[in-house]
Write a protein that holds these residues in place. Structure first.
Motif, short mmCIF file in Angstrom:
data_model
loop_
_atom_site.label_atom_id
_atom_site.label_comp_id
_atom_site.label_asym_id
_atom_site.label_seq_id
_atom_site.Cartn_x
_atom_site.Cartn_y
_atom_site.Cartn_z
N ASP A 176 25.62 -3.16 77.40
CA ASP A 176 25.53 -2.71 78.80
C ASP A 176 25.51 -1.19 78.88
N ARG A 177 25.95 -0.55 77.80
CA ARG A 177 25.92 0.91 77.73
C ARG A 177 26.02 1.29 76.25
N VAL A 178 25.27 2.31 75.85
CA VAL A 178 25.30 2.76 74.45
C VAL A 178 25.71 4.22 74.42
N HIS A 179 26.76 4.54 73.62
CA HIS A 179 27.28 5.90 73.56
C HIS A 179 26.74 6.69 72.38
N SER A 180 26.00 6.04 71.50
CA SER A 180 25.76 6.61 70.18
C SER A 180 24.30 6.79 69.85
N VAL A 181 23.50 7.23 70.81
CA VAL A 181 22.09 7.51 70.54
C VAL A 181 21.99 8.89 69.91
N ASP A 182 21.44 8.95 68.70
CA ASP A 182 21.38 10.25 68.02
C ASP A 182 20.02 10.54 67.38
N ALA A 189 32.21 -10.60 83.35
CA ALA A 189 32.91 -9.44 83.92
C ALA A 189 33.01 -8.28 82.93
N ILE A 190 32.59 -8.52 81.69
CA ILE A 190 32.74 -7.49 80.65
C ILE A 190 31.52 -6.58 80.59
N ARG A 191 31.78 -5.28 80.45
CA ARG A 191 30.70 -4.33 80.17
C ARG A 191 30.82 -3.93 78.69
N TRP A 192 29.80 -4.31 77.93
CA TRP A 192 29.83 -4.07 76.48
C TRP A 192 29.32 -2.67 76.17
N ARG A 205 41.45 -10.98 80.82
CA ARG A 205 42.38 -11.56 81.81
C ARG A 205 43.33 -10.52 82.39
N LEU A 206 43.55 -9.43 81.64
CA LEU A 206 44.39 -8.34 82.13
C LEU A 206 43.59 -7.36 83.00
N GLY A 207 42.33 -7.69 83.23
CA GLY A 207 41.53 -6.86 84.13
C GLY A 207 40.72 -5.77 83.45
N VAL A 208 40.62 -5.82 82.11
CA VAL A 208 39.79 -4.84 81.40
C VAL A 208 38.32 -5.21 81.58
N HIS A 209 37.52 -4.24 81.99
CA HIS A 209 36.07 -4.49 82.15
C HIS A 209 35.27 -3.87 81.01
N ASP A 210 35.65 -2.65 80.62
CA ASP A 210 34.88 -1.93 79.62
C ASP A 210 35.45 -2.15 78.23
N VAL A 211 34.68 -2.77 77.34
CA VAL A 211 35.12 -2.88 75.96
C VAL A 211 34.11 -2.18 75.04
N GLY A 212 34.62 -1.67 73.93
CA GLY A 212 33.77 -0.94 72.99
C GLY A 212 33.79 -1.57 71.62
#
Ligand SMILES: *Cc1c(COP(=O)(O)O)cnc(C)c1O
Length: 242
Positions: free
Chosen positions: A105-111, A83-86, A52-59
């Motif tokens: 929606d996006r993965v940061h931890s491919v190893d 509206a959330i990008r996970w 509701r505060l306008g955050v789109h990207d959550v981790g």
């Protein structure tokens, strides 16, 4: 009706955005830096407040917790949840990777190649099952100290992993992620990681993202060229002990 927690989150979010702007200005940068708000250990009610505060990207960094929050938020408020990008930012066991590709929606931890293959398989399955599933953007997590128990691939292993991921049609190689080793100076680690990111970008021109910086070191990361900071504590406060 007042919601003190919502006010607290709004204040801390604004303060963090000011830190980001000041760090960009200090580094002479005019490009944007993504803010991923890390909600791990915090309840879905906080996710609703942040959205509701306008955050789109959550981790999120734990597979089980993330998957249950994705369903809970969708059930609580379909519009906010759309509206959330996970962002999956934590370690993934290869046998869980296919499931992650169903909601992330996006993965940061491919190893590893195994994790990449699991994500590819899961994304292919999701694309068969539903309309509108697009290839999953992924970042490769770099380990700078060879302590791969904290996740990440060593610099020597990175080019082969990058080439492999680039060949998978349901994934998009988007860039590099780093968590600096505890020993030594964050600034120096970020500079090392930025060099690796530049090499990756040279070999794979679309891999432009550099995910670096958390609550305690986002200024150093932005000075080194971070395009995406992952901030938990500075916005949500200390994580509840579970
Ligand atoms: C928890 C976590 C963060 C956020 O850390 P804070 O210090 O709370 O900002 C960032 N990145 C990863 C990978 C995390 O697990």
């Amino acid at each position: 009706m007042t919601d003190p927690r919502a006010e607290e989150l709004a204040t801390r979010l604004a303060e963090t955005r000011r830190r980001l702007d000041a760090a960009r200005a200090a580094a002479g940068r005019i490009d944007e830096v993504d803010l991923v708000v890390v909600t791990k250990f915090h309840p879905v009610a906080d996710l609703v407040r942040l959205a509701r505060l306008g955050v789109h990207d959550v981790g999120e960094n734990r597979v089980q917790e993330a998957a249950s929050k994705v369903s809970a938020l969708a059930a609580a408020d379909a519009e906010l949840s759309a509206a959330i990008r996970w962002n999956m930012i934590g370690h993934i066991q290869s046998n869980k990777a296919a499931a992650v590709a169903g909601w992330a929606d996006r993965v940061h931890s491919v190893d590893s190649i195994k994790v990449a293959n699991g994500l590819q398989k899961g994304r292919a399955r999701a694309a068969d099952e539903r309309e509108g599933v697009t290839p999953l953007p992924v970042l490769l997590q770099l380990s700078l100290d060879g302590d791969t128990s904290r996740g990440g691939v060593a610099p020597e292993g990175l080019p082969a992993l990058a080439d492999h991921v680039a060949g998978l049609d349901h994934l998009v190689l988007a860039g590099l992620m780093v968590i600096p080793p505890l020993e030594g100076e964050a600034r120096a680690h970020f500079a090392d990681a930025a060099e690796v990111a530049a090499t990756l970008r040279r070999d794979h021109p679309h891999a432009t993202e550099f995910s670096a910086g958390m609550s305690g070191d986002l200024e150093e990361a932005i000075a080194a060229g971070s395009t995406c900071v992952r901030v938990g504590t500075a916005i949500l406060g200390p994580r509840p002990v579970v």
